[in-house]
Write a protein that holds these residues in place. Structure first.
Motif, PDB file in Angstrom:
ATOM      1  N   LEU A 113       4.569   8.026   5.101  1.00  0.00           N
ATOM      2  CA  LEU A 113       5.576   8.254   4.070  1.00  0.00           C
ATOM      3  C   LEU A 113       5.735   9.743   3.824  1.00  0.00           C
ATOM      4  CD1 LEU A 113       4.351   5.488   1.624  1.00  0.00           C
ATOM      5  CD2 LEU A 113       6.357   5.384   3.120  1.00  0.00           C
ATOM      6  N   ASP A 114       6.969  10.207   3.887  1.00  0.00           N
ATOM      7  CA  ASP A 114       7.323  11.578   3.552  1.00  0.00           C
ATOM      8  C   ASP A 114       8.094  11.480   2.242  1.00  0.00           C
ATOM      9  OD1 ASP A 114       8.015  14.215   3.432  1.00  0.00           O
ATOM     10  OD2 ASP A 114       9.004  14.285   5.384  1.00  0.00           O
ATOM     11  N   GLY A 115       7.401  11.655   1.115  1.00  0.00           N
ATOM     12  CA  GLY A 115       7.987  11.341  -0.182  1.00  0.00           C
ATOM     13  C   GLY A 115       8.129   9.830  -0.269  1.00  0.00           C
ATOM     14  N   GLN A 116       9.323   9.356  -0.563  1.00  0.00           N
ATOM     15  CA  GLN A 116       9.576   7.910  -0.615  1.00  0.00           C
ATOM     16  C   GLN A 116      10.105   7.367   0.715  1.00  0.00           C
ATOM     17  OE1 GLN A 116       8.845   5.878  -3.235  1.00  0.00           O
ATOM     18  NE2 GLN A 116       7.903   7.682  -4.125  1.00  0.00           N
ATOM     19  N   ALA A 117      10.417   8.270   1.650  1.00  0.00           N
ATOM     20  CA  ALA A 117      11.013   7.861   2.919  1.00  0.00           C
ATOM     21  C   ALA A 117       9.943   7.554   3.962  1.00  0.00           C
ATOM     22  CB  ALA A 117      11.924   8.962   3.451  1.00  0.00           C
ATOM     23  N   GLU A 118      10.189   6.529   4.749  1.00  0.00           N
ATOM     24  CA  GLU A 118       9.289   6.171   5.845  1.00  0.00           C
ATOM     25  C   GLU A 118       9.612   7.047   7.049  1.00  0.00           C
ATOM     26  OE1 GLU A 118       9.065   2.396   8.647  1.00  0.00           O
ATOM     27  OE2 GLU A 118       8.453   1.895   6.587  1.00  0.00           O
ATOM     28  N   ALA A 119       8.658   7.905   7.439  1.00  0.00           N
ATOM     29  CA  ALA A 119       8.850   8.811   8.568  1.00  0.00           C
ATOM     30  C   ALA A 119       8.432   8.159   9.889  1.00  0.00           C
ATOM     31  CB  ALA A 119       8.064  10.099   8.346  1.00  0.00           C
ATOM     32  N   GLU A 120       7.432   7.289   9.842  1.00  0.00           N
ATOM     33  CA  GLU A 120       6.932   6.576  11.031  1.00  0.00           C
ATOM     34  C   GLU A 120       6.413   5.222  10.583  1.00  0.00           C
ATOM     35  OE1 GLU A 120       3.670   8.602  12.988  1.00  0.00           O
ATOM     36  OE2 GLU A 120       4.775  10.473  13.120  1.00  0.00           O
ATOM     37  N   HIS A 121       6.383   4.271  11.532  1.00  0.00           N
ATOM     38  CA  HIS A 121       5.627   3.039  11.311  1.00  0.00           C
ATOM     39  C   HIS A 121       5.006   2.620  12.638  1.00  0.00           C
ATOM     40  CE1 HIS A 121       9.553   1.271  12.437  1.00  0.00           C
ATOM     41  NE2 HIS A 121       8.827   0.319  12.973  1.00  0.00           N
ATOM     42  N   HIS A 122       3.810   2.071  12.507  1.00  0.00           N
ATOM     43  CA  HIS A 122       3.019   1.696  13.683  1.00  0.00           C
ATOM     44  C   HIS A 122       2.455   0.304  13.495  1.00  0.00           C
ATOM     45  CE1 HIS A 122       3.056   5.877  15.101  1.00  0.00           C
ATOM     46  NE2 HIS A 122       2.901   6.201  13.836  1.00  0.00           N
ATOM     47  N   PRO A 123       2.492  -0.511  14.528  1.00  0.00           N
ATOM     48  CA  PRO A 123       3.189  -0.297  15.792  1.00  0.00           C
ATOM     49  C   PRO A 123       4.701  -0.467  15.632  1.00  0.00           C
ATOM     50  CG  PRO A 123       2.048  -2.408  15.824  1.00  0.00           C
ATOM     51  CD  PRO A 123       1.730  -1.745  14.515  1.00  0.00           C
ATOM     52  N   GLN A 124       5.426  -0.108  16.677  1.00  0.00           N
ATOM     53  CA  GLN A 124       6.882  -0.206  16.637  1.00  0.00           C
ATOM     54  C   GLN A 124       7.348  -1.657  16.664  1.00  0.00           C
ATOM     55  OE1 GLN A 124       9.108   2.336  16.272  1.00  0.00           O
ATOM     56  NE2 GLN A 124       7.341   3.646  15.957  1.00  0.00           N
ATOM     57  N   GLY A 125       6.614  -2.521  17.368  1.00  0.00           N
ATOM     58  CA  GLY A 125       7.016  -3.927  17.502  1.00  0.00           C
ATOM     59  C   GLY A 125       6.251  -4.816  16.548  1.00  0.00           C
ATOM     60  N   ALA A 126       5.564  -5.791  17.120  1.00  0.00           N
ATOM     61  CA  ALA A 126       4.804  -6.762  16.327  1.00  0.00           C
ATOM     62  C   ALA A 126       3.712  -6.055  15.530  1.00  0.00           C
ATOM     63  CB  ALA A 126       4.180  -7.803  17.251  1.00  0.00           C
ATOM     64  N   PRO A 127       3.372  -6.595  14.363  1.00  0.00           N
ATOM     65  CA  PRO A 127       2.346  -5.947  13.536  1.00  0.00           C
ATOM     66  C   PRO A 127       0.957  -6.067  14.138  1.00  0.00           C
ATOM     67  CG  PRO A 127       3.036  -8.009  12.548  1.00  0.00           C
ATOM     68  CD  PRO A 127       3.922  -7.775  13.737  1.00  0.00           C
ATOM     69  N   LEU A 128       0.040  -5.253  13.629  1.00  0.00           N
ATOM     70  CA  LEU A 128      -1.371  -5.385  13.961  1.00  0.00           C
ATOM     71  C   LEU A 128      -1.870  -6.667  13.302  1.00  0.00           C
ATOM     72  CD1 LEU A 128      -2.391  -1.696  13.218  1.00  0.00           C
ATOM     73  CD2 LEU A 128      -2.005  -2.736  15.465  1.00  0.00           C
ATOM     74  N   CYS A 129      -2.906  -7.278  13.863  1.00  0.00           N
ATOM     75  CA  CYS A 129      -3.381  -8.551  13.356  1.00  0.00           C
ATOM     76  C   CYS A 129      -4.901  -8.569  13.383  1.00  0.00           C
ATOM     77  CB  CYS A 129      -2.821  -9.676  14.225  1.00  0.00           C
ATOM     78  SG  CYS A 129      -3.275 -11.309  13.669  1.00  0.00           S
ATOM     79  N   VAL A 130      -5.501  -9.067  12.315  1.00  0.00           N
ATOM     80  CA  VAL A 130      -6.956  -9.213  12.257  1.00  0.00           C
ATOM     81  C   VAL A 130      -7.263 -10.579  11.661  1.00  0.00           C
ATOM     82  CG1 VAL A 130      -7.160  -8.018  10.033  1.00  0.00           C
ATOM     83  CG2 VAL A 130      -9.123  -8.130  11.535  1.00  0.00           C
ATOM     84  N   ALA A 131      -8.217 -11.288  12.295  1.00  0.00           N
ATOM     85  CA  ALA A 131      -8.594 -12.639  11.837  1.00  0.00           C
ATOM     86  C   ALA A 131      -9.866 -12.551  10.994  1.00  0.00           C
ATOM     87  CB  ALA A 131      -8.831 -13.533  13.038  1.00  0.00           C
ATOM     88  N   PHE A 132      -9.920 -13.384   9.976  1.00  0.00           N
ATOM     89  CA  PHE A 132     -11.095 -13.471   9.119  1.00  0.00           C
ATOM     90  C   PHE A 132     -11.566 -14.916   9.133  1.00  0.00           C
ATOM     91  CE2 PHE A 132      -8.932  -9.767   7.584  1.00  0.00           C
ATOM     92  CZ  PHE A 132      -9.976  -8.882   7.336  1.00  0.00           C
ATOM     93  N   GLU A 133     -12.800 -15.119   9.553  1.00  0.00           N
ATOM     94  CA  GLU A 133     -13.389 -16.452   9.581  1.00  0.00           C
ATOM     95  C   GLU A 133     -14.232 -16.645   8.337  1.00  0.00           C
ATOM     96  OE1 GLU A 133     -12.414 -18.508  11.900  1.00  0.00           O
ATOM     97  OE2 GLU A 133     -11.281 -16.902  12.875  1.00  0.00           O
ATOM     98  N   GLY A 134     -14.178 -17.819   7.758  1.00  0.00           N
ATOM     99  CA  GLY A 134     -15.048 -18.156   6.650  1.00  0.00           C
ATOM    100  C   GLY A 134     -14.899 -17.264   5.440  1.00  0.00           C
ATOM    101  N   VAL A 135     -13.674 -16.884   5.113  1.00  0.00           N
ATOM    102  CA  VAL A 135     -13.445 -16.003   3.962  1.00  0.00           C
ATOM    103  C   VAL A 135     -13.759 -16.774   2.682  1.00  0.00           C
ATOM    104  CG1 VAL A 135     -11.677 -14.798   2.636  1.00  0.00           C
ATOM    105  CG2 VAL A 135     -11.679 -14.662   5.120  1.00  0.00           C
ATOM    106  N   SER A 136     -14.578 -16.192   1.834  1.00  0.00           N
ATOM    107  CA  SER A 136     -14.798 -16.788   0.508  1.00  0.00           C
ATOM    108  C   SER A 136     -13.847 -16.107  -0.453  1.00  0.00           C
ATOM    109  CB  SER A 136     -16.249 -16.601   0.057  1.00  0.00           C
ATOM    110  OG  SER A 136     -16.526 -15.257  -0.165  1.00  0.00           O
ATOM    111  N   ARG A 137     -13.099 -16.874  -1.172  1.00  0.00           N
ATOM    112  CA  ARG A 137     -12.056 -16.313  -2.041  1.00  0.00           C
ATOM    113  C   ARG A 137     -12.689 -15.756  -3.313  1.00  0.00           C
ATOM    114  NH1 ARG A 137      -6.638 -16.405  -0.674  1.00  0.00           N
ATOM    115  NH2 ARG A 137      -6.359 -16.751  -2.859  1.00  0.00           N
ATOM    116  N   VAL A 138     -13.190 -14.516  -3.234  1.00  0.00           N
ATOM    117  CA  VAL A 138     -13.858 -13.863  -4.361  1.00  0.00           C
ATOM    118  C   VAL A 138     -12.826 -13.447  -5.385  1.00  0.00           C
ATOM    119  CG1 VAL A 138     -15.299 -11.933  -5.050  1.00  0.00           C
ATOM    120  CG2 VAL A 138     -15.707 -13.072  -2.877  1.00  0.00           C
TER     121      VAL A 138
END
Length: 158
Positions: free
Chosen positions: A133-158
């Motif tokens: 972010l450059d001020g309120q404007a988005e200067a870059e976003h990564h990745p350009q295509g599909a988002p990054l993804c991370v899996a969480f197994e056995g998450v306890s809803r704290v």
């Protein structure tokens, strides 16, 4: 330990890694390392120069789309940084919310976000993008295509 440094070569071994494509001009964010760490999402952002210098000009954001889009902005704070948690409200406004997320910046940016603030269901995958972010404007976003993804197994809803 959040210290804003790559302390040891194996500190982020086993984490997911995204590397930005080289270009002209070179991207401000060059790599993102991410993965689960207990009840936290751990993220390391590499920038084209020292992270503290990056934060003099930009803010980094971690954006989690969903029924309610959540964003964590990395903002400068007295020689380091802090995370600001926000949710997208109607009409595109961002509303600040309290957070227990932590961050540090020196040569890199490190962040630790409680899963309770991201609200994944057990076995759910979290999608996210990193924005510059450059001020309120988005200067870059990564990745350009599909988002990054991370899996969480056995998450306890704290």
């Amino acid at each position: 330990m959040l210290d804003g440094e790559l302390t040891t070569p194996d500190e982020w071994l086993g984490a997911g890694v995204y590397r930005a494509a080289a270009g002209l001009p070179p991207p401000a964010v060059t790599a993102v390392h991410f993965g689960p760490s207990g009840e936290q999402l751990a993220v390391l952002i590499e920038t084209s120069g020292p992270a503290l210098r990056f934060l003099e000009r930009y803010q980094a954001g971690l954006v989690f789309p969903g029924p309610t889009t959540v964003r964590f902005r990395v903002v400068p704070a007295g020689g380091s940084c802090r995370l600001v948690r926000e949710e997208r409200a109607g009409m595109g406004w961002w509303v600040k919310l309290p957070s227990r997320a932590r961050s540090a910046a020196a040569s890199v940016i490190e962040a630790s976000i409680p899963l309770s603030e991201l609200r994944p269901a057990p076995g759910q995958k979290l999608d996210f993008k990193v924005v510059v972010l450059d001020g309120q404007a988005e200067a870059e976003h990564h990745p350009q295509g599909a988002p990054l993804c991370v899996a969480f197994e056995g998450v306890s809803r704290v």
